[in-house]
Scaffold this motif. Structure first.
Motif, PDB file in Angstrom:
ATOM      1  N   UNK A   1     -40.819  30.515  55.389  1.00 24.74           N
ATOM      2  CA  UNK A   1     -39.743  30.282  56.362  1.00 24.74           C
ATOM      3  C   UNK A   1     -40.122  30.842  57.731  1.00 24.74           C
ATOM      4  N   UNK A   2     -40.783  31.993  57.722  1.00 26.44           N
ATOM      5  CA  UNK A   2     -41.208  32.563  59.001  1.00 26.44           C
ATOM      6  C   UNK A   2     -42.321  31.724  59.624  1.00 26.44           C
ATOM      7  N   UNK A   3     -43.184  31.141  58.791  1.00 24.50           N
ATOM      8  CA  UNK A   3     -44.195  30.224  59.311  1.00 24.50           C
ATOM      9  C   UNK A   3     -43.534  29.045  60.008  1.00 24.50           C
ATOM     10  N   UNK A   4     -42.363  28.624  59.507  1.00 22.64           N
ATOM     11  CA  UNK A   4     -41.610  27.563  60.176  1.00 22.64           C
ATOM     12  C   UNK A   4     -41.178  27.965  61.570  1.00 22.64           C
ATOM     13  N   UNK A   5     -40.787  29.237  61.732  1.00 24.91           N
ATOM     14  CA  UNK A   5     -40.429  29.743  63.063  1.00 24.91           C
ATOM     15  C   UNK A   5     -41.624  29.649  64.005  1.00 24.91           C
ATOM     16  N   UNK A   6     -42.791  30.053  63.517  1.00 23.44           N
ATOM     17  CA  UNK A   6     -43.989  30.022  64.356  1.00 23.44           C
ATOM     18  C   UNK A   6     -44.366  28.587  64.725  1.00 23.44           C
ATOM     19  N   UNK A   7     -44.252  27.668  63.773  1.00 24.97           N
ATOM     20  CA  UNK A   7     -44.529  26.258  64.064  1.00 24.97           C
ATOM     21  C   UNK A   7     -43.551  25.725  65.095  1.00 24.97           C
ATOM     22  N   UNK A   8     -42.274  26.013  64.905  1.00 22.06           N
ATOM     23  CA  UNK A   8     -41.211  25.587  65.812  1.00 22.06           C
ATOM     24  C   UNK A   8     -41.519  26.012  67.244  1.00 22.06           C
ATOM     25  N   UNK A   9     -41.946  27.258  67.414  1.00 19.86           N
ATOM     26  CA  UNK A   9     -42.138  27.800  68.753  1.00 19.86           C
ATOM     27  C   UNK A   9     -43.472  27.398  69.360  1.00 19.86           C
ATOM     28  N   UNK A  10     -44.558  27.514  68.576  1.00 16.50           N
ATOM     29  CA  UNK A  10     -45.892  27.284  69.130  1.00 16.50           C
ATOM     30  C   UNK A  10     -46.071  25.845  69.570  1.00 16.50           C
ATOM     31  N   UNK A  11     -45.745  24.894  68.705  1.00  9.31           N
ATOM     32  CA  UNK A  11     -45.921  23.479  69.055  1.00  9.31           C
ATOM     33  C   UNK A  11     -44.809  23.029  70.002  1.00  9.31           C
ATOM     34  N   UNK A  12     -43.605  23.552  69.812  1.00  4.23           N
ATOM     35  CA  UNK A  12     -42.519  23.211  70.728  1.00  4.23           C
ATOM     36  C   UNK A  12     -42.812  23.588  72.162  1.00  4.23           C
ATOM     37  N   UNK A  13     -43.650  24.623  72.369  1.00  6.08           N
ATOM     38  CA  UNK A  13     -43.997  25.051  73.720  1.00  6.08           C
ATOM     39  C   UNK A  13     -44.746  24.010  74.532  1.00  6.08           C
ATOM     40  N   UNK A  14     -45.222  22.945  73.868  1.00  4.96           N
ATOM     41  CA  UNK A  14     -45.838  21.850  74.619  1.00  4.96           C
ATOM     42  C   UNK A  14     -44.840  21.155  75.540  1.00  4.96           C
ATOM     43  N   UNK A  15     -43.559  21.166  75.165  1.00  6.18           N
ATOM     44  CA  UNK A  15     -42.571  20.386  75.920  1.00  6.18           C
ATOM     45  C   UNK A  15     -42.345  20.941  77.320  1.00  6.18           C
ATOM     46  N   UNK A  16     -42.007  22.232  77.510  1.00  7.37           N
ATOM     47  CA  UNK A  16     -41.772  22.688  78.891  1.00  7.37           C
ATOM     48  C   UNK A  16     -42.999  22.574  79.770  1.00  7.37           C
ATOM     49  N   UNK A  17     -44.186  22.886  79.230  1.00  3.36           N
ATOM     50  CA  UNK A  17     -45.392  22.754  80.036  1.00  3.36           C
ATOM     51  C   UNK A  17     -45.627  21.325  80.478  1.00  3.36           C
ATOM     52  N   UNK A  18     -45.385  20.374  79.566  1.00  4.55           N
ATOM     53  CA  UNK A  18     -45.545  18.964  79.913  1.00  4.55           C
ATOM     54  C   UNK A  18     -44.524  18.528  80.955  1.00  4.55           C
ATOM     55  N   UNK A  19     -43.293  19.000  80.828  1.00  8.44           N
ATOM     56  CA  UNK A  19     -42.246  18.599  81.769  1.00  8.44           C
ATOM     57  C   UNK A  19     -42.511  19.157  83.166  1.00  8.44           C
ATOM     58  N   UNK A  20     -42.932  20.420  83.259  1.00  8.63           N
ATOM     59  CA  UNK A  20     -43.253  20.979  84.571  1.00  8.63           C
ATOM     60  C   UNK A  20     -44.408  20.227  85.219  1.00  8.63           C
ATOM     61  N   UNK A  21     -45.412  19.853  84.414  1.00  4.83           N
ATOM     62  CA  UNK A  21     -46.546  19.102  84.962  1.00  4.83           C
ATOM     63  C   UNK A  21     -46.146  17.696  85.387  1.00  4.83           C
TER      64      UNK A  21
END
Length: 403
Positions: free
Chosen positions: A301-321
């Protein structure tokens, strides 16, 4: 004797540090929720308002933040934001009631938005154009870095000193950054003119592309804030010690930086914007299900948290770019960024009460992922619209090349 102009690395460090410091106001609250609920007699839904009130200024001022920076200068506005954030944290440290504490969060939110919105303008002014794309990827990491620092450090103080000294410390850090920013960042140039400010707002609001960015950022931010605001409470209910709960949450927050920084690298290597947004959205659905919806062991379940955050972080970086390309014209980039920030804060404002209401209605956290998953579907829809816009741009460029 005139001061020498600071190097762009110094400008980047100072501006990013200011945004990280003001983001401590976000991360200091979740580990304190159990203590605040006990001291003020709050239920979970009422406590969630302390999270949501931090988004008030962003919802009200986001679109106009770029105009304020244009009118008064981004360095001056950022320093003012740090002072306002310090005042809000001081008010919270002295709060005798929930009403005053809520008011302090609103003041902190005004300081936060006035601090972070001028950041891209200061970076664009001080960083060489060839370095700007990578720098903007680093800029998108200010929130997870600041939030993670607070999540790691504040629980130690809460257990020994209580929550109020942390509010005092964050206020002091904000004031120090306001002074430091004035010393190391070049002054705003003279001769700024606010002419056409309202036309920038009209142009931005009439263009569909800034709205797509704002909605996408709002869907992402509402998922992220909804999950991470309540993880310490979830761990506490599972008898995880407060300090460990804060550390586990901080690791999950900090790993978001991986996606933030990777987005710029992947975009430079030719990965398309809609692919990054869509892949991150699917990963967030899977991660939220593993964390809240599955009956897997705690490590999974904690690995799910890490997946949620690490890959999800692509979205704000892509939007700012993407913001410079999707602004209605080059002069409206700051206003477009403000609208995107406004979408983000609206999502963050609505999400914690939504998550708390789902918890109250279902009697647990098991159905939380349905709420975040619905928001991820919104990001998938925005990825499809970005794909259509980008294809239309390519057709237009191809037609112009053949003409």
């Amino acid at each position: 004797m005139a001061q020498s102009r600071p190097g762009w690395g110094v400008t980047l460090a100072a501006v990013l540090a200011a945004a990280i410091v003001v983001s401590l106001n976000v991360g200091k609250l979740p580990p304190a929720l159990p203590a605040l609920r006990a001291e003020f007699g709050l239920d979970l839904v009422s406590a969630s308002l302390l999270v949501s009130f931090f988004q008030l200024a962003g919802m009200l001022l986001g679109l106009f933040g770029g105009m304020l920076a244009d009118r008064f200068g981004p360095r001056r506005v950022m320093r003012t934001g740090l002072v306002i954030a310090a005042a809000g944290s001081l008010l919270g440290a002295l709060a005798p009631s929930v009403a005053v504490l809520l008011a302090s969060r609103a003041v902190e939110s005004a300081g936060f938005i006035l601090t972070v919105l001028p950041g891209p303008a200061l970076l664009a002014r001080g960083v060489p154009p060839a370095r700007l794309r990578g720098v903007m990827g680093a800029w998108s990491a200010y929130m997870p870095v600041g939030m993670a620092l607070a999540l790691v450090l504040s629980p130690l103080a809460y257990e020994s000193l209580g929550w109020r000294p942390v509010w005092w410390a964050v206020a002091a850090a904000s004031l120090v950054m306001a002074v430091l920013l004035g010393r190391v960042v070049a002054p705003d140039p003279a001769g700024r003119a606010p002419h056409g400010a309202m036309s920038l707002v009209r142009d931005t609001l009439r263009s569909p592309r800034p709205w797509v960015l704002a909605i996408a950022f709002g869907c992402y931010a509402s998922q992220w804030m909804g999950v991470f605001s309540f993880l310490p409470t979830l761990y506490t209910e599972a008898a995880v010690p407060l300090a460990l709960a804060g550390t586990l949450t901080a690791i999950g927050v900090a790993i978001n930086v991986v996606g933030n920084l990777s987005s710029g690298v992947l975009l430079q290597r030719g990965v398309s914007r809609p692919v990054l947004i869509a892949a991150a959205s699917v990963a967030m659905i899977l991660g939220a299900w593993l964390c809240f919806g599955s009956d897997a062991p705690f490590a999974v379940r904690y690995a799910g948290v890490l997946l949620f955050s690490a890959v999800g972080g692509l979205i704000p970086g892509t939007l700012f770019a993407t913001t410079p390309a999707y602004a209605p014209h080059p002069r409206a980039v700051a206003t477009t960024t403000g609208l995107m920030q406004q979408g983000s804060t609206l999502g963050q404002f609505l999400s914690p009460p939504l998550i708390a209401a789902v918890h109250a209605a279902s009697g647990g956290w098991h159905h939380t992922w349905w709420a975040t998953g619905a928001l991820a579907l919104g990001d998938l829809l925005m990825a499809w619209l970005v794909l259509r816009f980008d294809r239309a741009d390519r057709r237009a460029r191809d037609g112009a090349a053949r003409a």
